[in-house]
Design an enzyme around this catalytic site. Structure first.
Site, PDB file in Angstrom:
ATOM      1  N   ASP A  67      32.267  36.283  52.843  1.00 12.01           N
ATOM      2  CA  ASP A  67      33.493  36.746  53.488  1.00 12.01           C
ATOM      3  C   ASP A  67      33.207  37.838  54.511  1.00 12.01           C
ATOM      4  O   ASP A  67      32.086  38.356  54.604  1.00 12.01           O
ATOM      5  CB  ASP A  67      34.497  37.241  52.433  1.00 12.01           C
ATOM      6  CG  ASP A  67      33.855  38.136  51.369  1.00 12.01           C
ATOM      7  OD1 ASP A  67      32.767  38.677  51.627  1.00 12.01           O
ATOM      8  OD2 ASP A  67      34.450  38.290  50.289  1.00 12.01           O
ATOM      9  N   ASN A 136      40.263  42.526  39.445  1.00 12.25           N
ATOM     10  CA  ASN A 136      41.422  41.631  39.299  1.00 12.25           C
ATOM     11  C   ASN A 136      41.002  40.166  39.151  1.00 12.25           C
ATOM     12  O   ASN A 136      41.832  39.276  39.215  1.00 12.25           O
ATOM     13  CB  ASN A 136      42.381  41.794  40.484  1.00 12.25           C
ATOM     14  CG  ASN A 136      41.761  41.359  41.816  1.00 12.25           C
ATOM     15  OD1 ASN A 136      40.605  40.923  41.868  1.00 12.25           O
ATOM     16  ND2 ASN A 136      42.521  41.481  42.897  1.00 12.25           N
ATOM     17  N   HIS A 138      39.020  38.474  41.243  1.00 15.07           N
ATOM     18  CA  HIS A 138      38.784  37.716  42.477  1.00 15.07           C
ATOM     19  C   HIS A 138      37.306  37.364  42.636  1.00 15.07           C
ATOM     20  O   HIS A 138      36.425  38.034  42.105  1.00 15.07           O
ATOM     21  CB  HIS A 138      39.351  38.441  43.714  1.00 15.07           C
ATOM     22  CG  HIS A 138      38.563  39.613  44.200  1.00 15.07           C
ATOM     23  ND1 HIS A 138      39.089  40.529  45.086  1.00 15.07           N
ATOM     24  CD2 HIS A 138      37.295  40.049  43.961  1.00 15.07           C
ATOM     25  CE1 HIS A 138      38.171  41.440  45.356  1.00 15.07           C
ATOM     26  NE2 HIS A 138      37.078  41.172  44.689  1.00 15.07           N
ATOM     27  N   GLU A 143      41.951  36.148  46.102  1.00 17.21           N
ATOM     28  CA  GLU A 143      42.708  37.038  45.227  1.00 17.21           C
ATOM     29  C   GLU A 143      43.523  36.228  44.216  1.00 17.21           C
ATOM     30  O   GLU A 143      43.705  35.020  44.392  1.00 17.21           O
ATOM     31  CB  GLU A 143      43.661  37.904  46.070  1.00 17.21           C
ATOM     32  CG  GLU A 143      42.960  38.747  47.146  1.00 17.21           C
ATOM     33  CD  GLU A 143      42.206  39.948  46.582  1.00 17.21           C
ATOM     34  OE1 GLU A 143      41.872  39.964  45.377  1.00 17.21           O
ATOM     35  OE2 GLU A 143      41.935  40.885  47.362  1.00 17.21           O
TER      36      GLU A 143
HETATM   37  P1  PGA Z   1      31.854  45.435  43.796  1.00 15.47           P
HETATM   38  O1  PGA Z   1      32.784  44.296  44.374  1.00 15.47           O
HETATM   39  O2  PGA Z   1      30.498  44.804  43.602  1.00 15.47           O
HETATM   40  O3  PGA Z   1      31.818  46.477  44.873  1.00 15.47           O
HETATM   41  O4  PGA Z   1      32.440  45.891  42.525  1.00 15.47           O
HETATM   42  C1  PGA Z   1      32.809  43.060  43.760  1.00 15.47           C
HETATM   43  C2  PGA Z   1      33.928  42.241  44.345  1.00 15.47           C
HETATM   44  O5  PGA Z   1      34.984  42.805  44.683  1.00 15.47           O
HETATM   45  O6  PGA Z   1      33.751  41.024  44.468  1.00 15.47           O
END
Ligand code: PGA
Length: 249
Positions: A67, A136, A138, A143
């Site tokens: 992304d 959450n 995702h 999301e």
């Molecule tokens: P993080 O993000 O590794 O910074 O916790 C993971 C994500 O949001 O996919």
């Protein structure tokens, strides 16, 4: 879904780097799917160290990132393009033409999504897709509520993701872009031959439990990974602490 509980973050990094390293040693022109965020930084550090000691050669490897924020140019300090160069690409021998990250400042964002999807298809799919997981649930920027049939597309970031990612924008959520381009869930499921999901820290414990042991639901996008044929979850003890089944290695 195979779940490996690592004693700590360093072990998680080592285990995931070993999966990537072994694969690239066997298939020099491997296609890797990469993720941003704090979690894979240690994996990338380990891969850099393996490259420096001559154990891994990236010269024929192709990468696709999950992304990118919409509206940020590749050189913007908070872009995922910039992140990937800082934490991985500038330290290894990737050919620049083999690196793929959605171009967030393309004025034709819809077309950018379509081209990105086509590029992955033409590369023959992804051998190993690295994923993080949001608190959450995702994956990528898919999301809660995202359709399992979604392909690469423009997505709206949820409020919790904006808050979580504000730390990369000097702590100011107002500066976090509201839109992004993300591989869709269908893109990830269909194109990835092996998915390696990394999770570290207790703030991921609920998401990991729901992903692995809860119902498959769009409320927890990562739960769809229960349906994929080859998923390795590497979670440290804090992220794994809410798992109920005690048969994980
Ligand atoms: P993080 O993000 O590794 O910074 O916790 C993971 C994500 O949001 O996919």
């Amino acid at each position: 879904m195979r779940i490996i509980v690592a004693d700590h973050y360093e072990e998680l990094c080592k285990l995931s780097a070993n999966i990537v390293k072994k694969h690239v040693q066997e298939k020099k022109d491997a296609v890797l799917g990469l993720a941003t965020g704090s979690t894979p930084v240690g994996l990338y550090k380990q891969l850099i160290s393996d490259y420096q000691s001559g154990e891994i050669d990236f010269s024929k490897v192709t990468t696709f990132n999950l992304d990118e924020y919409a509206g940020l140019s590749p050189s913007h300090p908070q872009s995922y393009n910039h992140f990937m160069h800082e934490y991985l690409f500038q330290h290894i021998n990737m050919q620049p033409g083999h690196i793929h990250i959605p171009q967030g400042d393309n004025p034709q964002l819809e077309a950018e999504c379509k081209v990105y999807e086509d590029l992955i298809r033409r590369a023959g799919g992804i051998d190993i897709q690295i994923l993080g997981i949001g608190a959450n649930g995702h994956i990528g920027f898919n999301e809660p509520g995202s359709d399992f049939e979604d392909r690469t597309r423009i997505v709206k970031l949820s409020e919790s993701t904006i808050q979580a990612n504000a730390r990369f924008f000097g702590g100011d959520p107002v500066l976090v872009p509201r839109l992004a381009i993300s591989m869709g869930i269908q893109t990830i499921l269909e194109f990835s031959r092996h998915i390696v999901l990394l999770a570290s820290g207790e703030e991921k414990a609920d998401a990991i439990q729901k992903m692995a042991e809860g119902p498959v639901t769009t409320d927890v996008p990562a739960s769809i990974l229960q349906k994929h044929h080859l998923v390795t979850v590497i979670a440290d003890q804090k992220a794994a602490q809410k798992l109920k089944i005690e048969t994980y290695s």
